[in-house]
Design a protein around this motif. Structure first.
Motif, short mmCIF file in Angstrom:
data_model
loop_
_atom_site.label_atom_id
_atom_site.label_comp_id
_atom_site.label_asym_id
_atom_site.label_seq_id
_atom_site.Cartn_x
_atom_site.Cartn_y
_atom_site.Cartn_z
N ALA A 37 0.83 -1.21 0.00
CA ALA A 37 0.00 0.00 0.00
C ALA A 37 0.86 1.26 0.00
CB ALA A 37 -0.93 0.01 1.21
N ASP A 38 2.03 1.20 0.67
CA ASP A 38 2.88 2.38 0.75
C ASP A 38 4.32 1.94 0.99
OD1 ASP A 38 3.45 5.06 0.62
OD2 ASP A 38 2.38 5.59 2.45
N LEU A 39 5.26 2.82 0.66
CA LEU A 39 6.70 2.55 0.78
C LEU A 39 7.36 3.70 1.53
CD1 LEU A 39 7.17 1.87 -3.01
CD2 LEU A 39 7.12 0.10 -1.27
N PHE A 40 8.33 3.38 2.36
CA PHE A 40 9.09 4.39 3.09
C PHE A 40 10.57 4.12 2.90
CE2 PHE A 40 5.11 3.62 5.28
CZ PHE A 40 4.57 4.90 5.33
N GLN A 41 11.31 5.13 2.45
CA GLN A 41 12.76 4.99 2.25
C GLN A 41 13.45 4.99 3.61
OE1 GLN A 41 14.32 4.76 -0.93
NE2 GLN A 41 16.01 4.10 0.36
N LEU A 42 14.40 4.06 3.78
CA LEU A 42 15.20 3.96 5.00
C LEU A 42 16.66 4.15 4.65
CD1 LEU A 42 13.50 0.84 6.64
CD2 LEU A 42 13.10 3.25 7.18
N PRO A 43 17.51 4.42 5.62
CA PRO A 43 18.94 4.57 5.35
C PRO A 43 19.55 3.29 4.78
CG PRO A 43 18.40 5.33 7.57
CD PRO A 43 17.18 4.68 7.03
N GLY A 44 20.59 3.46 4.00
CA GLY A 44 21.32 2.32 3.45
C GLY A 44 20.63 1.63 2.29
N GLY A 45 19.66 2.29 1.66
CA GLY A 45 18.98 1.71 0.50
C GLY A 45 17.84 0.77 0.86
N ALA A 46 17.51 0.66 2.13
CA ALA A 46 16.41 -0.22 2.54
C ALA A 46 15.08 0.52 2.38
CB ALA A 46 16.60 -0.63 3.99
N LYS A 47 13.99 -0.25 2.33
CA LYS A 47 12.65 0.32 2.27
C LYS A 47 11.74 -0.45 3.22
CE LYS A 47 12.35 2.54 -2.12
NZ LYS A 47 12.11 2.31 -3.52
N ARG A 48 10.84 0.29 3.84
CA ARG A 48 9.83 -0.34 4.69
C ARG A 48 8.54 -0.37 3.88
NH1 ARG A 48 10.24 1.32 10.28
NH2 ARG A 48 11.75 -0.34 10.19
N LEU A 49 7.98 -1.56 3.73
CA LEU A 49 6.74 -1.74 2.98
C LEU A 49 5.58 -1.79 3.96
CD1 LEU A 49 7.83 -4.63 0.57
CD2 LEU A 49 8.28 -2.19 0.38
N LEU A 50 4.54 -1.05 3.67
CA LEU A 50 3.31 -1.11 4.44
C LEU A 50 2.29 -1.82 3.57
CD1 LEU A 50 1.42 -0.32 6.79
CD2 LEU A 50 0.99 1.82 5.55
N PHE A 51 1.75 -2.92 4.08
CA PHE A 51 0.75 -3.68 3.34
C PHE A 51 -0.64 -3.18 3.70
CE2 PHE A 51 4.33 -6.73 3.69
CZ PHE A 51 4.62 -6.82 2.34
N GLU A 52 -1.60 -3.47 2.85
CA GLU A 52 -2.99 -3.05 3.09
C GLU A 52 -3.52 -3.61 4.40
OE1 GLU A 52 -5.28 -4.08 -0.31
OE2 GLU A 52 -4.68 -2.25 -1.36
N SER A 53 -2.98 -4.73 4.85
CA SER A 53 -3.42 -5.36 6.10
C SER A 53 -2.89 -4.60 7.32
CB SER A 53 -2.92 -6.80 6.15
OG SER A 53 -1.50 -6.82 6.13
#
Length: 87
Positions: A37-53
């Protein structure tokens, strides 16, 4: 994801990384399909994914997963409509 079926769209399995993951990608986790549902950029090239759930998943820069992505005419598009919230 109930009650809606894509018409005229092609589903494709694609390898995703933190650099190319997109909203709408469907990732199977523990046998359960989870749509991003959404993505958040994190340090070091990582991303946090937010799912619809409401669940979160952190993809590190070296994480590789297979996702279902809907395609039309060679271009990806938002295959699954966003959830409708009643006010």
């Amino acid at each position: 994801m109930r009650g809606w079926a894509p018409s005229g769209a092609l589903a494709s399995n694609v390898e995703i990384t933190s650099t190319n993951v997109q909203r709408g990608d469907v990732i199977q986790i523990g046998g359960k399909p989870c749509r991003v549902a959404d993505l958040f950029q994190l340090p070091g090239g990582a991303k946090r994914l937010l799912f619809e759930s409401g669940e979160l998943l952190t993809m590190h820069s070296r994480t590789r997963l297979i996702a279902l992505r809907m395609m039309r005419g060679g271009d990806s598009f938002r295959a699954f409509p966003p959830p409708h919230h009643r006010r």
